[in-house]
Design a protein around this motif. Structure first.
Motif, mmCIF file in Angstrom:
data_model
loop_
_atom_site.group_PDB
_atom_site.id
_atom_site.type_symbol
_atom_site.label_atom_id
_atom_site.label_comp_id
_atom_site.label_asym_id
_atom_site.label_seq_id
_atom_site.Cartn_x
_atom_site.Cartn_y
_atom_site.Cartn_z
ATOM 1 N N ALA A 1 -6.228 8.668 24.876
ATOM 2 C CA ALA A 1 -6.048 9.938 24.175
ATOM 3 C C ALA A 1 -6.988 9.964 22.982
ATOM 4 N N GLN A 2 -7.673 11.054 22.797
ATOM 5 C CA GLN A 2 -8.554 11.220 21.655
ATOM 6 C C GLN A 2 -7.732 11.741 20.487
ATOM 7 N N ALA A 3 -7.770 11.025 19.380
ATOM 8 C CA ALA A 3 -7.035 11.447 18.192
ATOM 9 C C ALA A 3 -8.001 11.531 17.026
ATOM 10 N N GLN A 4 -7.807 12.507 16.191
ATOM 11 C CA GLN A 4 -8.629 12.664 15.003
ATOM 12 C C GLN A 4 -7.712 12.731 13.801
ATOM 13 N N VAL A 5 -7.988 11.882 12.834
ATOM 14 C CA VAL A 5 -7.180 11.857 11.628
ATOM 15 C C VAL A 5 -8.039 12.354 10.481
ATOM 16 N N THR A 6 -7.560 13.327 9.756
ATOM 17 C CA THR A 6 -8.258 13.855 8.611
ATOM 18 C C THR A 6 -7.393 13.635 7.380
ATOM 19 N N VAL A 7 -7.990 13.031 6.364
ATOM 20 C CA VAL A 7 -7.278 12.796 5.119
ATOM 21 C C VAL A 7 -7.972 13.600 4.034
ATOM 22 N N ASN A 8 -7.256 14.498 3.444
ATOM 23 C CA ASN A 8 -7.805 15.304 2.365
ATOM 24 C C ASN A 8 -7.285 14.734 1.056
ATOM 25 N N ILE A 9 -8.171 14.116 0.288
ATOM 26 C CA ILE A 9 -7.737 13.503 -0.961
ATOM 27 C C ILE A 9 -7.857 14.466 -2.131
ATOM 28 N N GLY A 10 -8.356 15.652 -1.886
ATOM 29 C CA GLY A 10 -8.449 16.655 -2.938
ATOM 30 C C GLY A 10 -9.666 16.448 -3.818
ATOM 31 N N PRO A 11 -9.748 17.235 -4.865
ATOM 32 C CA PRO A 11 -10.905 17.146 -5.754
ATOM 33 C C PRO A 11 -10.834 15.901 -6.648
ATOM 34 N N ALA A 12 -11.973 15.501 -7.122
ATOM 35 C CA ALA A 12 -12.034 14.367 -8.049
ATOM 36 C C ALA A 12 -11.295 14.715 -9.335
ATOM 37 N N PRO A 13 -10.694 13.734 -9.976
ATOM 38 C CA PRO A 13 -10.020 14.002 -11.242
ATOM 39 C C PRO A 13 -11.013 14.507 -12.295
ATOM 40 N N ALA A 14 -10.591 15.451 -13.074
ATOM 41 C CA ALA A 14 -11.433 16.006 -14.144
ATOM 42 C C ALA A 14 -11.195 15.197 -15.408
ATOM 43 N N CYS A 15 -11.937 14.108 -15.549
ATOM 44 C CA CYS A 15 -11.776 13.206 -16.689
ATOM 45 C C CYS A 15 -13.070 13.216 -17.504
ATOM 46 N N PRO A 16 -12.986 13.272 -18.836
ATOM 47 C CA PRO A 16 -14.194 13.406 -19.646
ATOM 48 C C PRO A 16 -15.143 12.221 -19.571
ATOM 49 N N TYR A 17 -14.648 11.008 -19.311
ATOM 50 C CA TYR A 17 -15.500 9.813 -19.287
ATOM 51 C C TYR A 17 -15.420 9.075 -17.966
ATOM 52 N N GLY A 18 -14.999 9.758 -16.904
ATOM 53 C CA GLY A 18 -14.884 9.153 -15.592
ATOM 54 C C GLY A 18 -13.474 8.668 -15.314
ATOM 55 N N TYR A 19 -13.289 8.140 -14.119
ATOM 56 C CA TYR A 19 -11.983 7.676 -13.660
ATOM 57 C C TYR A 19 -12.186 6.360 -12.934
ATOM 58 N N TYR A 20 -11.128 5.555 -12.924
ATOM 59 C CA TYR A 20 -11.212 4.256 -12.261
ATOM 60 C C TYR A 20 -11.466 4.442 -10.762
ATOM 61 N N ASP A 21 -12.045 3.420 -10.119
ATOM 62 C CA ASP A 21 -12.437 3.520 -8.707
ATOM 63 C C ASP A 21 -11.345 3.060 -7.750
ATOM 64 N N TYR A 22 -10.090 3.175 -8.150
ATOM 65 C CA TYR A 22 -8.972 2.829 -7.273
ATOM 66 C C TYR A 22 -7.815 3.784 -7.566
ATOM 67 N N ALA A 23 -6.976 3.998 -6.573
ATOM 68 C CA ALA A 23 -5.826 4.890 -6.740
ATOM 69 C C ALA A 23 -4.896 4.330 -7.794
ATOM 70 N N PRO A 24 -4.318 5.137 -8.625
ATOM 71 C CA PRO A 24 -4.228 6.597 -8.607
ATOM 72 C C PRO A 24 -5.366 7.308 -9.323
ATOM 73 N N TYR A 25 -6.519 6.657 -9.536
ATOM 74 C CA TYR A 25 -7.713 7.259 -10.126
ATOM 75 C C TYR A 25 -7.438 7.855 -11.502
ATOM 76 N N ASN A 26 -6.836 7.042 -12.362
ATOM 77 C CA ASN A 26 -6.570 7.473 -13.734
ATOM 78 C C ASN A 26 -7.868 7.611 -14.515
ATOM 79 N N CYS A 27 -7.844 8.422 -15.551
ATOM 80 C CA CYS A 27 -9.002 8.607 -16.417
ATOM 81 C C CYS A 27 -9.301 7.323 -17.184
ATOM 82 N N THR A 28 -10.590 7.033 -17.322
ATOM 83 C CA THR A 28 -11.005 5.861 -18.098
ATOM 84 C C THR A 28 -11.276 6.271 -19.536
ATOM 85 N N PRO A 29 -11.095 5.342 -20.456
ATOM 86 C CA PRO A 29 -11.424 5.645 -21.840
ATOM 87 C C PRO A 29 -12.933 5.610 -22.057
#
Length: 133
Positions: free
Chosen positions: A24-52
């Motif tokens: 059976a052919q199955a396709q999985v799509t994961v929508n993670i949404g937009p990147a967090p809007a953080c002024p100095y970036g966000y960590y590279d692991y979930a939950p992608y909190n804002c970095t200082p």
């Protein structure tokens, strides 16, 4: 004898279907949404909190815009940039974090940081090391 041949053929057919079921052919799509809007970036692991301010070095910003990390990384191939992991919670950082959507402070320049002291290189996808840029 005729019944034995029919039973044997039926058994062989049943075993053939059981051993090689149709795939059976199955396709999985994961929508993670937009990147967090953080002024100095966000960590590279979930939950992608804002970095200082001061976690990412200036090479992580282009025109004052963060090039991303984790699933939203859009920097060049083979990119490694400096971070100061003293600002990472796994290394003991317990200071303040900016909120999502917060504006960067005008005195915090991201493209040029005179007092930045990177002590680790990361690739934007959660990997450390490398750093030949």
């Amino acid at each position: 004898m005729h019944a034995t041949k029919i039973l044997a053929a039926t058994t062989i057919a049943a075993v053939s279907f059981a051993v090689a079921p149709p795939k059976a052919q199955a396709q999985v799509t994961v929508n993670i949404g937009p990147a967090p809007a953080c002024p100095y970036g966000y960590y590279d692991y979930a939950p992608y909190n804002c970095t200082p301010y001061g976690y990412y070095g200036p090479e992580w910003f282009t025109g004052g815009v963060f090039i991303g990390a984790g699933p939203w990384f859009h920097g060049p191939d083979h990119f490694y940039g400096h971070v100061d992991n003293h600002f990472h919670p796994e290394h003991g950082y317990r200071g303040p974090y900016p909120a999502r959507g917060e504006a960067a402070r005008p005195e915090n320049h991201v493209d040029h940081m005179e007092n930045f002291h990177g002590n680790e290189v990361r690739d934007g996808r959660g990997h450390t090391g490398g750093g030949h840029h």
